[in-house]
Design a protein around this motif. Structure first.
Motif, short mmCIF file in Angstrom:
data_model
loop_
_atom_site.label_atom_id
_atom_site.label_comp_id
_atom_site.label_asym_id
_atom_site.label_seq_id
_atom_site.Cartn_x
_atom_site.Cartn_y
_atom_site.Cartn_z
N HIS A 182 0.83 -1.22 0.00
CA HIS A 182 0.00 0.00 0.00
C HIS A 182 0.86 1.26 0.00
O HIS A 182 0.54 2.24 -0.68
CB HIS A 182 -0.97 0.00 1.18
N TRP A 198 -2.84 -8.57 -5.96
CA TRP A 198 -2.14 -7.46 -6.59
C TRP A 198 -1.56 -7.88 -7.94
O TRP A 198 -1.09 -9.02 -8.07
CB TRP A 198 -0.95 -7.02 -5.73
N ASP A 216 -3.44 -2.60 -6.75
CA ASP A 216 -4.29 -3.26 -5.76
C ASP A 216 -5.58 -3.71 -6.46
O ASP A 216 -6.32 -2.88 -7.00
CB ASP A 216 -4.61 -2.26 -4.63
N HIS A 257 -11.87 -3.83 -2.05
CA HIS A 257 -11.94 -2.53 -1.36
C HIS A 257 -11.30 -1.41 -2.20
O HIS A 257 -11.55 -0.24 -1.94
CB HIS A 257 -11.34 -2.59 0.05
MN MN Z 1 -5.83 -2.33 -0.50
#
Ligand code: MN
Length: 223
Positions: free
Chosen positions: A87, A137, A172, A176
């Protein structure tokens, strides 16, 4: 080098959530302010907290010489530590739409050298990321062992890697990251997301990665 490593040293349990390098609405309309806020302030923070918790528990376990929970804690370390790292990179390799420039010379050269063309790289990267099973990812890595780039499709944050690879460009594809904006359409999110790539930062990351790393001896067959 020792001084540099001393400067970077993060004591156990002392990781911090890095601030976003732009306002929450900077990536609209590709990524909404709500998605960015929840993603950074809650999801990323949970990985930082989880990593700190696991490290702190391991300090206590060593002190008390009680490793009964070590398997679970190592799992937490890998999952949350990898989540925190990926992240932290993800925020920095995005920029507001049309502000990220074009692939730099080192990136363009190394992509063409291994994948054949920028188009061939993009096709594999998009397809690999779209087909990650569950959460994960799409990652372009520099592999110092073999002196080249590779595309990895990681599940969760930590599964399906090549050890020693350095993430250069990370995407990502957990729900979410896109569900509020694109619902089930992960591939649409990915294609829109390409407009946000900060190629200047990707070039910087590659140049730094290429300076480090341990090559493997006898890494390739003689011609
Ligand atoms: Mn994430």
């Amino acid at each position: 080098m020792d001084q540099e490593n001393d400067r970077r040293f993060v004591p156990a349990g002392k990781h911090r959530l890095p601030p976003l390098p732009y306002p929450y609405d900077a990536l609209e309309p590709v990524i909404s302010a709500d998605t960015l806020r929840f993603h950074h302030d809650h999801h990323h923070k949970a990985y930082v907290d989880g990593l700190n918790k696991a490290e702190t528990a391991l300090v206590a376990a060593r002190r008390e010489n009680n490793l009964a929970n070590v398997k679970c804690l190592e799992n937490e370390l890998a999952f949350n530590g990898s989540g925190h790292i990926l992240h932290s990179i993800y925020w920095t390799i995005m920029a507001p739409e049309d502000c990220g420039g074009e692939p730099g010379p080192a990136v363009a050269k190394n992509i063409c050298k291994y994948f054949g063309s920028l188009g061939a790289f993009c096709n594999q990267f998009v397809t690999a990321a779209a087909r990650v099973e569950g959460s994960g990812w799409g990652i372009l890595v520099w592999n110092p062992a073999w002196g080249r780039l590779e595309i990895l499709a990681a599940e969760k944050h930590q599964n399906l890697t090549q050890w020693g690879s350095i993430p250069i460009l990370v995407l990502d594809v957990w729900e979410h990251a896109y569900y509020l904006d694109y619902q089930y359409d992960r591939e649409k999110y990915i294609r829109q997301w390409l407009k946000l790539i900060n190629w200047v930062e990707v070039e910087n990351r590659l140049l730094i990665a290429m300076q480090g790393g341990l090559p493997l001896l006898l890494a390739c067959e003689p011609e």
